[in-house]
Scaffold this motif. Sequence first.
Motif, PDB file in Angstrom:
ATOM      1  N   LEU A 106      -2.850  11.814   2.288  1.00  8.40           N
ATOM      2  CA  LEU A 106      -3.782  10.716   2.013  1.00  8.40           C
ATOM      3  C   LEU A 106      -5.227  11.223   2.001  1.00  8.40           C
ATOM      4  CD1 LEU A 106      -2.162   7.798   4.067  1.00  8.40           C
ATOM      5  CD2 LEU A 106      -2.170   8.102   1.575  1.00  8.40           C
ATOM      6  N   TRP A 110       0.839  -1.217   0.000  1.00  4.12           N
ATOM      7  CA  TRP A 110       0.000   0.000   0.000  1.00  4.12           C
ATOM      8  C   TRP A 110       0.857   1.243   0.000  1.00  4.12           C
ATOM      9  CZ3 TRP A 110      -4.200  -1.629  -1.749  1.00  4.12           C
ATOM     10  CH2 TRP A 110      -4.689  -2.888  -1.388  1.00  4.12           C
ATOM     11  N   TYR A 168      -8.146   8.912   0.453  1.00  3.47           N
ATOM     12  CA  TYR A 168      -8.083   7.711   1.289  1.00  3.47           C
ATOM     13  C   TYR A 168      -8.649   7.947   2.686  1.00  3.47           C
ATOM     14  CZ  TYR A 168      -4.821   5.392  -1.950  1.00  3.47           C
ATOM     15  OH  TYR A 168      -4.232   4.792  -3.022  1.00  3.47           O
ATOM     16  N   PHE A 210       0.712   4.400  -2.510  1.00  2.00           N
ATOM     17  CA  PHE A 210       0.707   5.824  -2.134  1.00  2.00           C
ATOM     18  C   PHE A 210       1.809   6.562  -2.884  1.00  2.00           C
ATOM     19  CE2 PHE A 210      -0.622   4.195   2.331  1.00  2.00           C
ATOM     20  CZ  PHE A 210      -1.904   3.930   1.873  1.00  2.00           C
ATOM     21  N   GLN A 226      -7.848  -3.292  -0.023  1.00  2.00           N
ATOM     22  CA  GLN A 226      -7.681  -1.848   0.093  1.00  2.00           C
ATOM     23  C   GLN A 226      -6.844  -1.532   1.330  1.00  2.00           C
ATOM     24  OE1 GLN A 226     -11.600  -0.196   0.696  1.00  2.00           O
ATOM     25  NE2 GLN A 226     -12.113  -1.670   2.295  1.00  2.00           N
ATOM     26  N   PRO A 237     -12.700   3.021   4.313  1.00  2.00           N
ATOM     27  CA  PRO A 237     -12.945   4.443   4.626  1.00  2.00           C
ATOM     28  C   PRO A 237     -13.969   4.660   5.742  1.00  2.00           C
ATOM     29  CG  PRO A 237     -12.934   4.099   2.259  1.00  2.00           C
ATOM     30  CD  PRO A 237     -12.848   2.738   2.883  1.00  2.00           C
TER      31      PRO A 237
END
Length: 829
Positions: free
Chosen positions: A555, A134, A560, A138, A518, A522
């Motif tokens: 982020l 991840w 994100y 990013f 993911q 969220p």
Amino acid sequence: MATYDFHTIERKWQDIWEKDQVFSIDPASAENRYYVLEMFPYPSGRIHMGHVRNYSIGDVVARYKRMRGHAVFHPMGWDAFGLPAENAAIKHGVHPAKWTYENIATMRAQLKRMGYSYDWSREIATCHPKYYRWEQEFFLKFLRRGLVYRKKAPVNWCPGCHTVLANEQVEDGKCWRCDALVEQRELEQWFVRITAYAEELLADLDTLAGGWPERVLTMQRHWIGKSTGMEIDFALEDMDGAVTVFTTRQDTLYGATFMSLAPEHPLVERLIAGTPQEAAVREFCRKVINMDRFQRAADDLEKEGMFTGRFCINPVTGRRMPIYVANFVLMGYGTGAVMAVPAHDQRDFDFAAKYELPLAVVIEPRGEHLDPARMTAAYTEPGVLTNSGPFDGMDSEAAKEAIAAMLEEKGLGRRAVNYRLRDWNISRQRYWGAPIPVVYCDACGVVPVPEDQLPVELPLDVQVRPDGRSPLPECDAFVRTTCPTCGGPARRETDTMDTFVESSWYFARYLAARDESQPFDPAVTNAWLPVDQYIGGIEHAILHLLYARFFTKALRDEGYLAVNEPFAHLLTQGMVLLDGSKMSKSKGNIVDPDAMVERYGADTVRLFCLFAAPPEKDLEWSDRGIEGAHRFLLRVWRLVDELADILTPVGACAAISGNLTPAERELRRKEHDTVRRATNDLDDKFQFNTAIAALMELVNALYLAKDELRGTACGPQVLSSAVATVLTVLSPFAPHLSEELWQRLGFTTMLVHTPWPTYDPAALVLDEITVVVQVNGKLRGQVTAPASASEDELRTLALADPNVARHLEGKTVVKVIVVPKKLVNVVVR
Ligand code: ANZ
Ligand code: ZN
């Protein structure tokens, strides 16, 4: 009598908590959320006392908040990439991955042995591809947005080892391994544009006030270092172009008499080309550029420079200003050029004195005159302008504004803001880190690895090189790849990411720790963030906390996350000292937590760490202190053991019906007052030491009252309630012992599932009694005293009564007879 067999008890409860998954919650469904987090450790080998202190503090917060009815999220993980793994690999010939995972296993077992209430089902290790995958995503997102870029930057280069060195590997300007003089080399490096967020990082510090220690906020403000001033252009003489400076003191512009450039300044070559001093200036610049970066920026650097042979023109006075290169001007700050005002800046003053350059006074203290010939230091205070044309007589603060307006109007300069904060170089020429997901193609240049090809896995089947160089560039299986764009041959980036990148977002990942689809969920993550309480060492006051704040914002802007700040409250705990100095391997003054747990049990070690000092203060390790903590737990153990025959599971602060005797009422008052004090101490202030002190007083009171109360009507109930309170309040600090005794009292619900008690304000009211005072047998007064007053206290109160005192005047007190709770008779002559 049952013995306090802490090993068996601690193991027993740890197993039960684990089996029942007591500390795992479902973050998706939780209400009344509370996220407490301690900075995760680097798996260096073993847990040290600093960790134990840090995690004991966090564990009290977690357990306390749980008892207060919160769904507490309390995860733990490993900051697992980094240089020490490589060094150990070199030293012991073991692969960094093996070394790291073995250390994790050891340290996890050590933490479990301490009884911390972690949700181990969400443990993460940052060296795992499922974690750094991840991070690579990013990186690519940031790259697309221009938040990551590639630039040449100086690195520490050891010509002996042919390798780049980390700053920690440079000692006195020399390589730690081969002693060769370290050079500064320019290499292409990856940077994160943290400066794009400088203003927000600064402004949002205000939103953290109250939640973060003021000291940390100040350190961050200083690190970001905002300066407001101007850029001003100085035309070159006999050449096209201009030198642009950054200054915060445009009010001193009329006093600028020469110009100082950083040796790296791009103009230098053009200025010196064809002049007699060309070679000498070039040599000087080369020397300065090769200096150690830290030495160069040091305050006590001996100021040196060299005339370039060229001049520029002061835009307001028309004065010809010689252009120097100077070692104290840094290319990385402002524009790398400084208009020198020797009368009002100390560095320029020293420089001018050394190279016999002229001074021009343009600011004077109000009502005074400054003679440049007699100045022994620069005048750096505000004052009144002089020798400044139309601005003469103006206050210097007002002149800053007036001169800025004038320069802007004439197009000679513009207002500018500068930050001390630099972009973050995340390239490490090291093996044990997360690969940077780009490839280099001769045809296409720098090509990002497509997201569906992530993770770019760090190859594990490599041999770490004894010279410390990264084995990656020679690892063909890794390096050789095909270009995602044209399909031709390409090379992978072999730099890895700074380990501070991993620790910049781990707090958000815990909430989706096992989600492979993911990085964050969220809805869940944003419901839980920011972390309510973050706890860690002050040594992270700047970098880690700043990077984590930056990542949260970046982020957020990538969609994100939906929060502005990662940590609402921050507690920075003090160090653990032994004999006044910090415990450290190199000093050899280590107290090994395992040995202490072996000898006294985890509860004692926890209690000592929490009792010996308030959390922010340094803690001095002491054998007496740990003995004391252990004795206290034994006292609690013995108390429950002795009263076992009369104690019943009534619960803490139980309601008691029936008429209480004064002694019962007094113990009950003490019990409720202990809850009041402990609750105050634990609510946000985290004054664990005073909460424990209150608990100790209650235990003392119980010892004093127990023999009398075991025989009274309500005594057993009062004692049972007070003992339940002791165990409940003690449980966040010493959870195993508390849980064990709780069970022995006959409770069927575990203490971890029991709410924190609430005290009854009515129980806090002091019982009072009226005592008659006689002098030589005659009634002379009455005093009211707390029911619990001792003979001494009654005697003092009686003698202080004004009426009694009058009858004592001129007499000698022979004897004072106290009949407890009834009468004081003073015998005088
Ligand atoms: C003229 C002047 C006159 C200045 C005066 C100071 C006092 P802060 O507040 O830290 O931002 N400066 C600018 N760029 C520099 C560089 N690359 N290397 C070294 N020094 C640099 O400081 C801003 C001041 O630092 C600027 O204001 C400049 O000197 C210097 F009486 O300009 B001053
Ligand atoms: Zn290509």
